[in-house]
Design a protein around this motif. Sequence first.
Motif, PDB file in Angstrom:
ATOM      1  N   ALA A  67     -10.526   0.967   9.185  1.00 11.54           N
ATOM      2  CA  ALA A  67     -10.860   1.494   7.862  1.00 11.54           C
ATOM      3  C   ALA A  67     -12.155   2.303   7.820  1.00 11.54           C
ATOM      4  O   ALA A  67     -13.014   2.187   8.705  1.00 11.54           O
ATOM      5  CB  ALA A  67     -10.972   0.325   6.883  1.00 11.54           C
TER       6      ALA A  67
ATOM      7  N   GLY B  71      -6.415   3.788  11.674  1.00  3.03           N
ATOM      8  CA  GLY B  71      -5.958   2.403  11.885  1.00  3.03           C
ATOM      9  C   GLY B  71      -7.064   1.448  11.472  1.00  3.03           C
ATOM     10  O   GLY B  71      -6.828   0.416  10.869  1.00  3.03           O
TER      11      GLY B  71
ATOM     12  N   ASN C 284      -6.597   1.087  -6.360  1.00  4.96           N
ATOM     13  CA  ASN C 284      -5.636   0.137  -6.938  1.00  4.96           C
ATOM     14  C   ASN C 284      -6.315  -1.207  -7.229  1.00  4.96           C
ATOM     15  O   ASN C 284      -5.648  -2.203  -7.487  1.00  4.96           O
ATOM     16  CB  ASN C 284      -4.415  -0.043  -6.012  1.00  4.96           C
ATOM     17  CG  ASN C 284      -4.826  -0.392  -4.595  1.00  4.96           C
ATOM     18  OD1 ASN C 284      -5.885  -0.973  -4.378  1.00  4.96           O
ATOM     19  ND2 ASN C 284      -3.989  -0.054  -3.622  1.00  4.96           N
TER      20      ASN C 284
ATOM     21  N   GLU D 113     -17.887  -4.821   8.790  1.00  8.11           N
ATOM     22  CA  GLU D 113     -18.067  -5.744   9.904  1.00  8.11           C
ATOM     23  C   GLU D 113     -19.489  -5.738  10.445  1.00  8.11           C
ATOM     24  O   GLU D 113     -20.023  -6.794  10.816  1.00  8.11           O
ATOM     25  CB  GLU D 113     -17.060  -5.420  11.024  1.00  8.11           C
ATOM     26  CG  GLU D 113     -15.605  -5.792  10.707  1.00  8.11           C
ATOM     27  CD  GLU D 113     -14.852  -4.784   9.847  1.00  8.11           C
ATOM     28  OE1 GLU D 113     -15.435  -3.720   9.521  1.00  8.11           O
ATOM     29  OE2 GLU D 113     -13.694  -5.033   9.493  1.00  8.11           O
TER      30      GLU D 113
ATOM     31  N   LYS E 167      -0.755  -1.159  -6.667  1.00  7.11           N
ATOM     32  CA  LYS E 167      -0.321  -1.600  -5.339  1.00  7.11           C
ATOM     33  C   LYS E 167       1.031  -2.296  -5.467  1.00  7.11           C
ATOM     34  O   LYS E 167       1.221  -3.124  -6.356  1.00  7.11           O
ATOM     35  CB  LYS E 167      -1.383  -2.549  -4.752  1.00  7.11           C
ATOM     36  CG  LYS E 167      -1.287  -2.712  -3.261  1.00  7.11           C
ATOM     37  CD  LYS E 167      -2.591  -3.183  -2.647  1.00  7.11           C
ATOM     38  CE  LYS E 167      -2.387  -3.408  -1.152  1.00  7.11           C
ATOM     39  NZ  LYS E 167      -3.626  -3.602  -0.428  1.00  7.11           N
TER      40      LYS E 167
ATOM     41  N   SER F  85       0.842  -1.204   0.000  1.00  8.10           N
ATOM     42  CA  SER F  85       0.000   0.000   0.000  1.00  8.10           C
ATOM     43  C   SER F  85       0.874   1.249   0.000  1.00  8.10           C
ATOM     44  O   SER F  85       0.560   2.246  -0.661  1.00  8.10           O
ATOM     45  CB  SER F  85      -0.897   0.022   1.239  1.00  8.10           C
ATOM     46  OG  SER F  85      -1.413  -1.246   1.482  1.00  8.10           O
TER      47      SER F  85
ATOM     48  N   MET G  61      -7.496  -3.165  -5.300  1.00  6.37           N
ATOM     49  CA  MET G  61      -7.219  -4.160  -4.256  1.00  6.37           C
ATOM     50  C   MET G  61      -7.699  -3.650  -2.905  1.00  6.37           C
ATOM     51  O   MET G  61      -7.560  -2.468  -2.592  1.00  6.37           O
ATOM     52  CB  MET G  61      -5.708  -4.407  -4.121  1.00  6.37           C
ATOM     53  CG  MET G  61      -5.007  -4.925  -5.340  1.00  6.37           C
ATOM     54  SD  MET G  61      -5.397  -6.625  -5.698  1.00  6.37           S
ATOM     55  CE  MET G  61      -4.669  -7.502  -4.319  1.00  6.37           C
TER      56      MET G  61
ATOM     57  N   HIS H 101      -2.431   3.057   6.848  1.00  5.83           N
ATOM     58  CA  HIS H 101      -1.323   2.123   6.606  1.00  5.83           C
ATOM     59  C   HIS H 101      -0.471   2.547   5.422  1.00  5.83           C
ATOM     60  O   HIS H 101       0.571   1.968   5.191  1.00  5.83           O
ATOM     61  CB  HIS H 101      -1.894   0.720   6.376  1.00  5.83           C
ATOM     62  CG  HIS H 101      -2.773   0.618   5.168  1.00  5.83           C
ATOM     63  ND1 HIS H 101      -3.725   1.561   4.842  1.00  5.83           N
ATOM     64  CD2 HIS H 101      -2.848  -0.307   4.194  1.00  5.83           C
ATOM     65  CE1 HIS H 101      -4.343   1.219   3.726  1.00  5.83           C
ATOM     66  NE2 HIS H 101      -3.832   0.083   3.323  1.00  5.83           N
TER      67      HIS H 101
ATOM     68  N   GLY I  60     -10.622  -0.175  -1.270  1.00  4.70           N
ATOM     69  CA  GLY I  60     -11.001  -1.196  -0.290  1.00  4.70           C
ATOM     70  C   GLY I  60     -11.775  -0.559   0.853  1.00  4.70           C
ATOM     71  O   GLY I  60     -12.854  -1.017   1.240  1.00  4.70           O
ATOM     72  N   ALA I  61     -11.235   0.540   1.380  1.00  5.09           N
ATOM     73  CA  ALA I  61     -11.897   1.222   2.498  1.00  5.09           C
ATOM     74  C   ALA I  61     -13.293   1.693   2.092  1.00  5.09           C
ATOM     75  O   ALA I  61     -14.192   1.801   2.925  1.00  5.09           O
ATOM     76  CB  ALA I  61     -11.058   2.401   2.963  1.00  5.09           C
TER      77      ALA I  61
END
Length: 618
Positions: free
Chosen positions: A115, A113, A173, A364, A280, A44, A175, A72, A145-146
């Motif tokens: 996402a 930290g 990216n 989540e 990435k 990343s 990913m 990150h 991704g986030a």
Amino acid sequence: MKLKDIASPSSIKALPEKELKRLASEIRAEIIRTVSVNGGHLASNLGAVELTIALHRVFDCPEDKLIFDVGHQCYTHKLLTGRSADFSTIRKLDGLCGFPRREESPYDAFNTGHASTAISAALGMARARDMRGENYNVVAVVGDGALTGGMCYEALNDAGSQNTPLMVVLNDNGMSISRNVGALSKQLTRLRVSRGWLETKKNVADALRRVPGVGEKLHDAFQRVKNRIRNAFIRDKFFTALGFQYFGPIDGHDIQGMERVFRSLKNVDRPLVVHVVTKKGSGFHHAEEKPDAFHGVAPFYIETGRARSELGPSVGTVGGGYITSLAENHPEICVVTAAMTESTGFGEFSKRFPKRLFDVGIAEEHAVTMAAGMAAGGMRPFVAIYETFLQRAFDQIAVDVCLQNLPVCFLLDRAGIGGEDGATHHGLMGVSMLRAIPNMAVLAPRSEHELKEMINWALSHGRPCAIRYPRSLPKIKAPEGMFRFGTWQSLTPHYRDVAILASSAILRECEEAVELLSSDGIEAYLINASTIQPLNTDCLKYLAQKKIPIVTVEEHFLSGGFGSAVAACCAKMKFPAPVAMIGLPDEFVPHGSRSLLLQRYGLDGPGIARQVKKAVKG
Ligand SMILES: Cc1ncc(C[n+]2csc(CCOP(=O)(O)OP(=O)(O)O)c2C)c(N)n1
């Protein structure tokens, strides 16, 4: 100009073009060298080098605020903001943190930290700015991704409706940790591809126009096809529908190109999305080829890309493998992951049973309620999520799973001190969070073998349960049938001086403490409290009868943890001997190796022995 001479981002604002390329290479080399020694988020960071340089050349930090989602990818940012001399300490105890930290630098505008928080935080800052009559730019850098996380949509929806000026830089990216999932991800891929297609076709169209005689005709037919594609593209304007103005996609490795766009959009009075496409792992062929394997890495050899020391399969991988084998004869088993199928050990399951594994993205809360729905519909879902990331789904666990007493089994990886990722990644609140919820059983194995027995139990008992475990557990050959739900097991003969109650990985340090105490004349009785909730009240009654003092030990915050559950129970039964608790104090635990952190907090063998002795002898 060398990296070491860059004291602040103002040093790079006037650098000529060819110097920038050299700087980007030097930054890449520094990141690769440091991560190869300290471990960290490699792919990343390598993908975000040019993007970060461009942002710092255009925006004036720290007055302008840059907020990195997850955080990150902040290594270039740290290197450009006066921290290059300390970069070798990154992720080490008392060194630089691997994530943005306000307490570390005024250039770190917001701690991240976990996402999908950056757009909310940016919107909050933009509103604070406006309420205080201040004037600066707020930029959220968010990965594709986030963008699978629900908070992003809540924030976009809110910001877009109010027209609050802020810039979202979408670092796309393709990913997440692995290939990204979800409908929006497909849409982003279409945007990337159609943009490339249109550009290529423009060249083709121009060439066709130049063919004598047939040129114009061919060109017209071609134009119709092109317009059809462009129309499809316009209909899909997701961000525009949310009230954002969308720009892109643009090349995230072309510093000058990005600068032009950022400069022209700086100070624009409305919410904007700038879609930047990056690769990435860019610039390090091992990471480009396997961006998922190089997302977060342990120390490795640069030449081969291989780890310096083999850690062996994680406990999660062992559990995932076991569930895969059970799934052959249990069609009711299914698995839910949140963008971490491989990291939680379910790579094999996803290959063997692709229709029974659901990677919902970094979502989540949705993962938990969706699993509750599956359980209500007759399936037996295992939800595999790192303990720290499950924190955001507390309400869903309580109301959607436990209130209905649904058979969802949570597999909580990286419970306890997570190590070098630090405060945002330790699993130190799982017990306090979960034991507060009626109907929830909380288990913690001390070996891979015990984990398998817990999985068997979870499958045969239809109720909510959570199994917490760290990345690694000692290889112990425990006897068959060691685990029995609701009971605790003696690991030493019954001695009279003190009973130490603990579970999971910290039992290893307790064993060392028992030996040290023994050589000091204190005979301790070590008990594996593998069922954390409900407590084994029979065992506590036995200890009360014998008047044996109790010391609980846990790799968890003391407040609300296992010890406080035991202490509350002992208070209720008027326990006739001292009860003491050893664990982590009421403060966020920083980054560093687990062993050094255990030592610092008195949770290594000698530290535990010292505290037990004090509890027994006063
Ligand atoms: C709430 C939460 N769940 C899971 C993670 C683990 N995680 C860290 S980075 C990441 C992928 C992020 O992908 P993206 O935003 O596209 O950034 P990239 O690494 O591709 O640059 C995940 C799943 C996390 N940090 N927070």
